[in-house]
Design an enzyme around this catalytic site. Sequence first.
Site, PDB file in Angstrom:
ATOM      1  N   CYS A 138      10.184  32.166  26.084  1.00  0.00           N
ATOM      2  CA  CYS A 138      10.654  30.890  25.553  1.00  0.00           C
ATOM      3  C   CYS A 138      10.622  29.757  26.576  1.00  0.00           C
ATOM      4  CB  CYS A 138      12.064  31.044  24.989  1.00  0.00           C
ATOM      5  SG  CYS A 138      12.121  32.042  23.485  1.00  0.00           S
ATOM      6  N   SER A 139      10.344  30.072  27.819  1.00  0.00           N
ATOM      7  CA  SER A 139      10.208  29.029  28.851  1.00  0.00           C
ATOM      8  C   SER A 139       8.758  28.617  29.061  1.00  0.00           C
ATOM      9  CB  SER A 139      10.795  29.520  30.179  1.00  0.00           C
ATOM     10  OG  SER A 139      12.172  29.770  30.057  1.00  0.00           O
TER      11      SER A 139
END
Length: 372
Positions: free
Chosen positions: A156-157
Amino acid sequence: MENVVISGSGLFTPAATISNEELVNSFNQYVDQFNQQYAQEIADGQMDALDYSSCEFIEKASGIKSRHVLYKVGILDPAIMRPVFDRRDEQQAPEMVEMALHAAKEALQQAGKTAADVDLIICAASNMQRPYPALAIELQQLLGATGYAYDMNVACSSATFAISNAVNAIRGGTARVVLVVNPEFASPQVNYRSRDSHFIFGDVCTATIIEAQSSCSSPLAFRIMGMRLKTQFSNNIRCDVNYTEHCFSEPDPEVAFFKQQGRKVFKELLPLVAEVIQDEMAAQDVTAADLKRLWLHQANINMNIFAAKKILGRDPEPAEAPLVLDTYANTASAGSIIAFHLNKQGLKTGDKAILCSFGAGYSVGCLVLEQC
């Protein structure tokens, strides 16, 4: 050191939506069928009965009310409970590339650039539809861009890590204009038979244009003042799908699905997020009072409010830390970019903001931005 900006952003949103009510109705039908099918085993204590889901449970746990999906067919059928779609052949672009193409065109238009200006494309997402050839290289061909392209994954980064890579490429002289795309085709990794996670993800794609401030002609650009990236290993968020699965004598039917231990994630990851953001704010001599906007990862309303309160030292106003997960759900790496894309108006020259994503790894990517 050369100033680098985000000069444009783009968003592709699938047309189909699934409301909490639809999802709960489908899940609860499945629960009834399961509990009836295994009634004897449940009565004998060999198996646990499944519990119903509810809209109230979902909204309290996440803040999500609906989500967009590329393929709705199959997801709500209690006998299927997965998106149903045809396999594309080698002559057809996969869904993630197709999504990225739409978002990229809007980002280019916003930035006042053409594909010919782009000399680096980074496709950054939580999952890829194939290991190689890189999806980014296929997108490069379809757009008619030059230079080089590659895929990358930091869960998710991925978006903020990719933007940081883009900044470094520009400052290092290996690129002039970088297109970052985040095609999150997340619905296939959802276990729609799991009460704890059947509601979490939606499909979407975002895009950003990164370039030197000296070449920027966009009327709405943000200078990247500072970047801070951090990773710390944890098993609490996982997706284990891999190319070796077919080699095992007993393949795992759950291997393709996202899974997490939510309470541990909340307890362990959020302090790390706050630390990374506050450390980079201090490095850039930016205080909480200076911040006009927080574009945070859109995973869970409770996480967002906690993080924003920690950074600001008070409860955030809705406009200060905009939420999009109520209608988009968790869109993995694209979430913070959706919030940025839809809520970057209304700031003045010199206003400061934070763009931050966080997730599996653990990983945290923080950008301190200033409107040009």
